[in-house]
Motif scaffolding. Sequence first.
Motif, PDB file in Angstrom:
ATOM      1  N   LEU A  83       0.811  -1.215   0.000  1.00  0.00           N
ATOM      2  CA  LEU A  83       0.000   0.000   0.000  1.00  0.00           C
ATOM      3  C   LEU A  83       0.845   1.266   0.000  1.00  0.00           C
ATOM      4  O   LEU A  83       0.325   2.354  -0.251  1.00  0.00           O
ATOM      5  CB  LEU A  83      -0.935   0.008   1.218  1.00  0.00           C
ATOM      6  N   THR A  84       2.130   1.130   0.296  1.00  0.00           N
ATOM      7  CA  THR A  84       2.983   2.313   0.390  1.00  0.00           C
ATOM      8  C   THR A  84       4.343   2.031  -0.240  1.00  0.00           C
ATOM      9  O   THR A  84       4.814   0.892  -0.254  1.00  0.00           O
ATOM     10  CB  THR A  84       3.190   2.726   1.864  1.00  0.00           C
ATOM     11  N   ILE A  85       4.953   3.082  -0.775  1.00  0.00           N
ATOM     12  CA  ILE A  85       6.323   2.984  -1.278  1.00  0.00           C
ATOM     13  C   ILE A  85       7.170   3.973  -0.490  1.00  0.00           C
ATOM     14  O   ILE A  85       7.284   5.141  -0.855  1.00  0.00           O
ATOM     15  CB  ILE A  85       6.403   3.289  -2.781  1.00  0.00           C
ATOM     16  N   ASP A  86       7.697   3.521   0.617  1.00  0.00           N
ATOM     17  CA  ASP A  86       8.612   4.346   1.408  1.00  0.00           C
ATOM     18  C   ASP A  86       9.605   3.428   2.099  1.00  0.00           C
ATOM     19  O   ASP A  86       9.298   2.279   2.418  1.00  0.00           O
ATOM     20  CB  ASP A  86       7.840   5.185   2.429  1.00  0.00           C
ATOM     21  N   THR A  98      11.929   0.773  -3.153  1.00  0.00           N
ATOM     22  CA  THR A  98      11.521  -0.393  -3.940  1.00  0.00           C
ATOM     23  C   THR A  98      12.339  -1.620  -3.560  1.00  0.00           C
ATOM     24  O   THR A  98      11.800  -2.716  -3.382  1.00  0.00           O
ATOM     25  CB  THR A  98      11.688  -0.097  -5.438  1.00  0.00           C
ATOM     26  N   THR A  99      13.653  -1.441  -3.428  1.00  0.00           N
ATOM     27  CA  THR A  99      14.523  -2.559  -3.063  1.00  0.00           C
ATOM     28  C   THR A  99      14.160  -3.122  -1.695  1.00  0.00           C
ATOM     29  O   THR A  99      14.015  -4.343  -1.519  1.00  0.00           O
ATOM     30  CB  THR A  99      15.993  -2.107  -3.054  1.00  0.00           C
ATOM     31  N   LEU A 100      13.996  -2.242  -0.723  1.00  0.00           N
ATOM     32  CA  LEU A 100      13.665  -2.694   0.629  1.00  0.00           C
ATOM     33  C   LEU A 100      12.290  -3.338   0.690  1.00  0.00           C
ATOM     34  O   LEU A 100      12.077  -4.319   1.405  1.00  0.00           O
ATOM     35  CB  LEU A 100      13.733  -1.514   1.601  1.00  0.00           C
ATOM     36  N   ARG A 101      11.341  -2.805  -0.082  1.00  0.00           N
ATOM     37  CA  ARG A 101       9.989  -3.367  -0.056  1.00  0.00           C
ATOM     38  C   ARG A 101       9.970  -4.765  -0.646  1.00  0.00           C
ATOM     39  O   ARG A 101       9.280  -5.651  -0.136  1.00  0.00           O
ATOM     40  CB  ARG A 101       9.021  -2.456  -0.800  1.00  0.00           C
TER      41      ARG A 101
END
Length: 260
Positions: free
Chosen positions: A34-37, A110-113
């Motif tokens: 739901l989030t990109i942070d 993006t990488t961490l998610r």
Amino acid sequence: MSVLTPARGPQAIFRINPVAKLAATLLLAGVLILTIDWVSASVALACEFVLFCWAGLSLKTFALRTLPVWIAAPTAGLTTLLYGQAAGQVYWSFGLVNVTEGSLELAIATTLRILAIGLPSVVLFVTVDPTDLADGLAQVVRLPARFVLGGLAGLRLVGLFLEDWRALELARRARGIADRGALRRLLSQAFALLVLSIRRGSKLATAMEARGFGAPVRRTWARPSTFRGREFALVGLGLAVALLSVGVSVATGSWNFVLT
């Protein structure tokens, strides 16, 4: 000895119902998409690495099974860095490539998610036996038995497909028709495997029907599938990690809802 050495005590996750593992994974993934942070993904990833210590996997097994995730995450991050939405200070630009402050932050997030979603999914499902999962889906989730058993039978055939592919390759080489033309050989062998798979599937379907797997009656199960305290604890852990990630992200002002 690694902290990821298989646990023999009650903490071993191998005994937990696969439905609980599926539910915990879906809860965590449902919140993170739901989030990109980078804040929410970092918090989730930190909590997951602590929980991985009780996953019952050796360090070598953990590294090998999660290797595709470790490759996919930085690859997606690099693509986002080079071609992501430009915003803020420009660090480097060449043609269609724009490395900016916004694309850099988006690439890290993006990488961490991907890591935060992919790693627990792999770790949890490595410890899942397909038969136990089928029992849980049919008895706990109450999915139709015909659908569950059909999926289980298909999953069991995956290993046979690999063996059939190797056998076809050896047979074609013995007949002298696999010496050259890599693309043509690949297509021809894939078609042969498709024909073989259809025949095997038809035989399996007939055998299952003959044994009463498609009978329109309520079937019994050889092994009961239960959902008890440890299953609820695992689902609760997944929910707690998800809520903690959201809370920290909102508190720091980093929450970036993807639908806005």
